[in-house]
Design a protein around this motif. Structure first.
Motif, PDB file in Angstrom:
ATOM      1  N   VAL A 128      89.077 -11.358  29.565  1.00 16.86           N
ATOM      2  CA  VAL A 128      88.607 -10.237  30.390  1.00 16.86           C
ATOM      3  C   VAL A 128      88.863  -8.915  29.679  1.00 16.86           C
ATOM      4  N   ALA A 129      90.081  -8.752  29.144  1.00 17.37           N
ATOM      5  CA  ALA A 129      90.451  -7.485  28.510  1.00 17.37           C
ATOM      6  C   ALA A 129      89.666  -7.228  27.235  1.00 17.37           C
ATOM      7  N   ILE A 130      89.456  -8.278  26.441  1.00 18.27           N
ATOM      8  CA  ILE A 130      88.845  -8.098  25.124  1.00 18.27           C
ATOM      9  C   ILE A 130      87.325  -8.063  25.199  1.00 18.27           C
ATOM     10  N   LEU A 131      86.748  -8.894  26.060  1.00 13.83           N
ATOM     11  CA  LEU A 131      85.299  -9.095  26.010  1.00 13.83           C
ATOM     12  C   LEU A 131      84.514  -8.381  27.097  1.00 13.83           C
ATOM     13  N   LEU A 132      85.122  -8.144  28.284  1.00 18.50           N
ATOM     14  CA  LEU A 132      84.265  -7.757  29.395  1.00 18.50           C
ATOM     15  C   LEU A 132      84.669  -6.499  30.156  1.00 18.50           C
ATOM     16  N   ALA A 133      85.894  -6.420  30.659  1.00 16.45           N
ATOM     17  CA  ALA A 133      86.242  -5.418  31.668  1.00 16.45           C
ATOM     18  C   ALA A 133      85.852  -3.985  31.295  1.00 16.45           C
ATOM     19  N   PRO A 134      86.249  -3.459  30.119  1.00 17.62           N
ATOM     20  CA  PRO A 134      85.913  -2.059  29.826  1.00 17.62           C
ATOM     21  C   PRO A 134      84.411  -1.823  29.722  1.00 17.62           C
ATOM     22  N   TYR A 135      83.696  -2.807  29.232  1.00 15.60           N
ATOM     23  CA  TYR A 135      82.266  -2.630  28.972  1.00 15.60           C
ATOM     24  C   TYR A 135      81.451  -2.735  30.260  1.00 15.60           C
ATOM     25  N   LEU A 136      81.871  -3.636  31.145  1.00 15.26           N
ATOM     26  CA  LEU A 136      81.207  -3.694  32.443  1.00 15.26           C
ATOM     27  C   LEU A 136      81.475  -2.411  33.229  1.00 15.26           C
ATOM     28  N   ARG A 137      82.677  -1.881  33.117  1.00 15.57           N
ATOM     29  CA  ARG A 137      82.975  -0.601  33.789  1.00 15.57           C
ATOM     30  C   ARG A 137      82.101   0.511  33.236  1.00 15.57           C
TER      31      ARG A 137
END
Length: 686
Positions: A128-137
């Motif tokens: 989640v931290a590396i692949l998705l969370a910041p970018y989806l935000r």
């Protein structure tokens, strides 16, 4: 709890530390007061009522004062949740009945094999931290299907996302309501079917009025209760066994004693009870205690499915849409891991100390002298057997190893009583389990209702719907889904971890590949993403259903020839039935002698035609089928790779996204910068 319309700083946000410090102190004081009341002779049942009703009352109060009619507040809590509190809310949202109630129970039953749940769920947050969370935000959407619709340019991708979300979240929320039902059944002394609906009232009050805002601040409060309730019994057991109040470091002493006791039981000719591995610390062992390749393969397959499923769960990813910035989203993942770590680091110790208590104090003891708590937990579960079952198979009055059967779902809840702790500790653990189940159920029901109201109704059916109408639709759908989930939970007959593992495999296969490729491979096409989601979802769901029910005989699924014949006659006689249906029913009547054998032969030929080499094993007390030895709960191991492969291959042969969209996808991977809000920028539309 809302900021002023002028955009001033929210006084509630500014005073969060004081508010929740006071709340924590109040809960500790509440427990102390109940402990005093217990010593004064107040009945246990009254203490149980107070724990259940007063804690639910606090959550309801937070939900009511957090009510809102603003879309951004309802869907994403106004995007104003600080990282540390979002991490705490995520931890609460995450640590469901499966984590609080089921995980230590799984470790009790499976020993080393149960660590797959801890490794998989914890490792998933790294993804989640590396692949998705910041970018989806940075994409700036409200929901996961919202992201799919914006990234892949249309309602078809959004619709598939909704189907996967609804399937996975519904299975998951049923597991939470089962957990609520277990606690309510035991501590309010009602039937399980009634208990699930009583617990549902607390769930709805928290999530219905205030949406994500109410759920967020309720989940922070619930995390505080659940972590206190989980740590204190483990600490007390550690002190009792080792004299040191650090169970996470001291449970090795318990493991050493468990190994010795298990060896002694086996030497005396005793066997473990059904469902329990009799070699607690040995890795990858079969029933005979020897290394099993199948056990090793299934261990890592389950770790993989849980990791990838964690990174694709819509109700978890939604939490990172609530932070003020992309940086806060990244930081909140780190806080999430810390708050989850506190419980997960303790679960193996909890299981070990609880198992040691049972082995030392109850096995090989006279059944007639067993303490009162055994009777308290000999109430009927939805699985058709008591939660704790004593079976004197030898008729000698002595409780042997194989004769003590405790369902994994109640190990955590029963352990304080098993360890002889004051009843107030058992009530506190029940309050913690209730907090865990309610918090996750709130998040899941909100994700389900939001997907149906926002992604289906607003985005696809009525884009001009006013705000008030959208929120009414969301609340009505939330109630409908919740009632159906409660009814299903009351009739499910499946344990908590089993249901949760299904949800993870479905989410992993249906969403993970599209989310990751949508962020990290700018040439991912709309057709490729849609086909990849469909392939992953269908393959995994098909395997779950086939492996769960394929081991049944035709008779168990469809009934006897006489039953089929009676049903066909009834169908043929329905006045309102279509001519085609009547003809079909008549054909069954005419061929009743061969219908069963023909169907069974077709089933066998179909499997052979697919090249399936299958085996059948007894799991959870019944026969199930497996493909290449992969257990049912690890079904995502087939769908996830196929989803990635499908997306990549199809994207090579279909029209690439517009250059504007490719540039936009590149821009969201830049660490700095604000939210992009893809769906409001015509330049990025294909």
């Amino acid at each position: 709890m809302s900021a002023s319309s002028t955009g001033g700083k929210d006084p509630f946000i500014s005073n969060l530390n004081k508010i929740y410090a006071g709340y924590t102190g109040g809960f500790i004081g509440f427990v102390i007061i109940l402990g005093i009341l217990e010593q004064m002779g107040v009945p246990d049942r009254i203490i149980g009522y107070m724990f259940v009703f007063l804690t639910i009352g606090v959550y309801a109060y937070i939900g009511i004062i957090s009510r809102t009619a603003q879309v951004a507040e309802y869907y994403v809590a106004g995007r104003r949740v600080p990282a540390i509190y979002n991490g705490m809310a995520t931890g609460s949202d995450w640590m469901s009945a499966a984590s609080f109630i089921g995980m230590a129970g799984s470790l009790y039953a499976l020993g080393y094999g149960g660590l797959a749940f801890i490794l998989g769920w914890t490792g998933g947050y790294m993804l989640v931290a590396i692949l998705l969370a910041p970018y989806l935000r940075k994409f700036g959407q409200y929901t996961v299907p919202d992201f799919l619709g914006a990234r892949f340019g249309g309602n078809f991708a959004r619709s598939i996302g909704v189907v996967v979300l609804v399937t996975a979240s519904f299975v998951y929320v049923v597991a939470q309501i089962v957990g609520v039902g277990i606690i309510t059944q035991r501590f309010l002394d009602v039937s399980f079917g009634v208990a699930v609906f009583l617990g549902l009232a607390g769930i709805l009050v928290c999530s219905m009025l205030g949406g994500m805002r109410a759920v967020t601040w309720t989940q922070v409060a619930q995390y505080i209760i659940l972590i206190i309730a989980y740590l204190i019994p483990a600490i007390l057991m550690s002190v009792k066994v080792t004299g040191v109040p650090v169970p996470q470091l001291m449970y090795g002493f318990a493991l050493e004693r468990i190994e010795g006791l298990e060896a002694a039981f086996r030497a005396a000719g005793q066997t473990p009870p059904p469902g329990v591995i009799g070699f607690h610390s040995a890795p990858f062992v079969g029933a005979n205690g020897q290394f099993s390749m199948s056990a090793a393969v299934n261990f890592f397959a389950l770790v993989f499915c849980l990791m990838v499923g964690t990174a694709a769960l819509p109700h978890i990813l939604m939490r990172y849409f609530t932070t003020p910035s992309v940086r806060e989203a990244r930081n909140s993942v780190a806080w999430s891991l810390f708050f989850i770590f506190l419980l997960y680091f303790t679960a193996p110790a909890y299981a070990a100390f609880g198992k040691l208590e049972i082995y030392q104090n109850f096995i090989n003891q006279p059944i007639a002298s067993l303490p009162e708590w055994v009777k308290n937990w000999q109430i009927m579960s939805p699985y058709g057997v008591p939660w704790i079952n004593i079976v004197d198979t030898n008729n000698d009055g002595i409780l042997q190893w194989s004769e003590f059967r405790i369902h994994p779902d109640v190990v955590v809840l029963a352990t304080p009583e098993i360890a002889g702790m004051p009843y107030v500790i058992a009530g506190m653990v029940a309050a913690g389990g209730l907090a865990a189940a309610l918090s996750t159920a709130d998040g899941l029901l909100l994700a389900l209702a939001n997907a149906l109201s926002h992604d289906v109704y607003y985005k696809m059916v009525n884009p001009n719907a006013p705000t008030k109408q959208r929120l009414i639709i969301a609340r009505v759908l939330l109630i409908v889904v919740a009632l159906f989930a409660a009814w299903t939970a009351g009739n499910a007959g499946a344990d908590i971890l089993f249901l949760v593992a299904w949800a993870f495999s479905i989410a992993a296969a249906g969403l993970f590949a599209a989310l990751v490729m949508g962020v990290w491979y700018k040439r991912t096409t709309n057709v490729g993403a849609c086909l990849g989601m469909l392939v992953g979802y269908i393959v995994t769901s098909g395997y779950l259903m086939w492996s769960e029910f394929g081991g049944l005989s035709f008779l168990e699924v469809f009934g006897t020839k006489e039953a089929i014949l009676a049903g066909a006659r009834a169908g043929a006689g329905i006045a309102t039935a279509s001519a085609e249906f009547k003809a079909y029913a008549a054909s069954i009547v005419a061929n009743a002698a061969t219908v069963q054998d023909g169907a069974m032969a077709w089933f066998g030929k179909a499997l052979a035609g697919l090249g399936m080499s299958t085996d059948h094993v007894v799991l959870r007390g019944r026969v199930v089928a497996r493909l290449w030895g992969i257990n049912n709960i690890s079904g995502g191991i087939f769908g996830v790779p196929l989803a990635f492969l499908t997306i990549y291959v199809v994207s090579q042969f279909t029209k690439a996204p517009s250059q504007a969209m490719q540039d936009f996808v590149e821009s969201i991977r830049i660490p700095k910068g604000g939210v992009k809000l893809a769906d409001s920028r015509a330049a990025v539309k294909e």
